[in-house]
Write a protein that holds these residues in place. Structure first.
Motif, PDB file in Angstrom:
ATOM      1  N   GLU A  21       2.720  -5.273   0.724  1.00  0.00           N
ATOM      2  CA  GLU A  21       1.832  -4.785  -0.335  1.00  0.00           C
ATOM      3  C   GLU A  21       1.459  -5.863  -1.348  1.00  0.00           C
ATOM      4  O   GLU A  21       0.369  -5.825  -1.921  1.00  0.00           O
ATOM      5  N   GLY A  88      -0.160   0.897  -3.186  1.00  0.00           N
ATOM      6  CA  GLY A  88       0.811   0.887  -2.104  1.00  0.00           C
ATOM      7  C   GLY A  88       0.368   1.710  -0.911  1.00  0.00           C
ATOM      8  O   GLY A  88      -0.523   2.557  -1.005  1.00  0.00           O
ATOM      9  N   ALA A  90       1.057   4.501   2.191  1.00  0.00           N
ATOM     10  CA  ALA A  90       1.591   5.861   2.101  1.00  0.00           C
ATOM     11  C   ALA A  90       1.417   6.590   3.424  1.00  0.00           C
ATOM     12  O   ALA A  90       0.598   6.214   4.260  1.00  0.00           O
ATOM     13  N   ASN A 201      -0.374  12.537  -5.052  1.00  0.00           N
ATOM     14  CA  ASN A 201       0.757  11.852  -4.437  1.00  0.00           C
ATOM     15  C   ASN A 201       2.046  12.631  -4.639  1.00  0.00           C
ATOM     16  O   ASN A 201       2.326  13.105  -5.740  1.00  0.00           O
ATOM     17  N   SER A 203       6.081  11.968  -4.205  1.00  0.00           N
ATOM     18  CA  SER A 203       7.067  10.919  -3.951  1.00  0.00           C
ATOM     19  C   SER A 203       8.448  11.526  -3.748  1.00  0.00           C
ATOM     20  O   SER A 203       8.861  12.424  -4.481  1.00  0.00           O
ATOM     21  N   THR A 233      -1.159  12.086  -0.235  1.00  0.00           N
ATOM     22  CA  THR A 233      -0.343  10.942   0.160  1.00  0.00           C
ATOM     23  C   THR A 233       1.129  11.154  -0.170  1.00  0.00           C
ATOM     24  O   THR A 233       1.482  11.751  -1.189  1.00  0.00           O
ATOM     25  N   SER A 234       1.984  10.642   0.707  1.00  0.00           N
ATOM     26  CA  SER A 234       3.430  10.686   0.490  1.00  0.00           C
ATOM     27  C   SER A 234       3.949   9.272   0.299  1.00  0.00           C
ATOM     28  O   SER A 234       3.554   8.348   1.017  1.00  0.00           O
ATOM     29  N   ALA A 235       4.823   9.102  -0.688  1.00  0.00           N
ATOM     30  CA  ALA A 235       5.421   7.797  -0.946  1.00  0.00           C
ATOM     31  C   ALA A 235       6.809   8.028  -1.534  1.00  0.00           C
ATOM     32  O   ALA A 235       7.351   9.137  -1.458  1.00  0.00           O
ATOM     33  N   ARG A 263      -3.186   4.901  -3.344  1.00  0.00           N
ATOM     34  CA  ARG A 263      -2.374   4.825  -2.129  1.00  0.00           C
ATOM     35  C   ARG A 263      -3.296   4.857  -0.911  1.00  0.00           C
ATOM     36  O   ARG A 263      -4.245   5.650  -0.853  1.00  0.00           O
TER      37      ARG A 263
END
Length: 322
Positions: A21, A88, A90, A201, A203, A233-235, A263
């Motif tokens: 990243e 970032g 994701a 997002n 997380s 998005t998943s992070a 993301r």
């Protein structure tokens, strides 16, 4: 400092090899001034001409929270008017977008603060075994006010501005990524070439995967945003990053209204039709199918916003775009 680029990991060296990243930002934005940062995961890099500072927080909300807090309290830096761009990779929900797509978040939701029952012991009428700390189960529809850090609302005007500015950016794509997209029959958004969108997002310190977990993620984001958010998005880091920035804002060290979360999808959050979750996750762990494209698109999209902020700095230093 004018802009802080927040990345979470680098694969190898900071330049000259396969990019994680951080590397693309370091090389293309000439972040050549190394600033020792022993209280964090990774040294900082700075361009004194542009006023851009780059940080690698480390993976997970614990590291991101500690690193951002350490940066914000460091007396060497004045971050009161700085813009923060979290950039970032994701997991991305194929119901909303494709790998390589870049999503601007309006909400960052935490997926760790919860009760949990093992899947083998979930009551038959429950959709899953995860539910809020002060509830009796996932079917408890009682309205509750988040007070443990379950959700962070970003500045919606800034997020909308960033999206409008970048919605037509031409994104990177390649044949290998297109082949992965083609497997998602029945998911029109997942089969599109990469595009820019707005989406929220979630997380969590767990790298989760699968259709049932994806359903939970969508329900969880809707619950904690009062139906206003849409899981995309998943992070693993945003709740830690945002909690630190909240505290720094209270201390007069930062401005959480200047925070943006971008993301880009490096992998899908559920398998393609005909593939089970365990096999799909094992394949992704060999190397995220959209990693290179996602990293490139983070830079292409994020740079447009940074360029505009810097070009208008006499104005944007004092007033947040909307």
């Amino acid at each position: 400092m004018r802009v802080v680029i927040v990345t979470m990991f680098e694969i190898g060296k900071d330049s000259g090899d396969t990019a994680g990243e951080f590397q693309t930002w370091k090389e293309r934005r000439h972040l050549d001034t190394r600033i020792p940062f022993p209280q964090g995961y990774h040294d900082l890099f700075y361009n004194p001409d542009s006023g851009i500072l780059g940080i690698v927080t480390g993976v997970g909300s614990i590291r991101s929270s500690a690193a951002i807090m350490a940066l914000g309290l460091d007396p060497r830096f004045d971050l009161r008017h700085a813009y923060w761009l979290v950039a970032g990779i994701a997991g991305i929900d194929p119901q909303n977008a494709s790998i390589g797509s870049a999503a601007w978040a309006r909400y960052a939701v935490d997926g760790d603060l919860a009760h949990e029952i093992d899947a083998r012991e979930i009551p038959s009428d429950w959709p899953d075994g995860l539910f809020p700390l002060d509830s009796k189960g996932p079917l408890d529809g009682t309205s509750r006010t988040p007070d443990h850090g379950e959700v962070f609302a970003l500045n919606p005007a800034l997020a909308d501005w960033a999206f409008r500015l970048t919605r037509n950016v031409v994104l990177d794509d390649n044949a290998a990524v297109a082949a992965v997209r083609a497997r998602y029959v029945g998911f029109p958004a997942a089969q599109r070439p990469p595009f820019v969108l707005e989406g929220d997002n979630l997380s969590a310190m767990r790298f989760w995967h699968g259709s049932l977990m994806n359903r939970w993620a969508n329900d969880w984001v809707r619950r904690w945003t009062g139906g206003k958010g849409e899981f995309v998005t998943s992070a693993m880091e945003e709740s830690g990053t945002m909690q630190a920035l909240d505290y720094l804002t209270h201390a007069g060290k930062a401005d959480r209204d200047r925070v943006m979360v971008l993301r880009a999808g490096s992998n899908y959050t559920l398998p393609p039709p005909g593939t089970d979750a365990a096999h799909s996750l094992a394949q992704e762990n060999l190397g995220y199918s959209g990693l290179g494209v996602g990293i490139e698109n983070l830079y292409r999209v994020g740079s447009v916003v940074i360029d505009r902020l810097l070009a208008d700095w006499p104005h944007t230093e004092k007033e947040i775009p909307r």
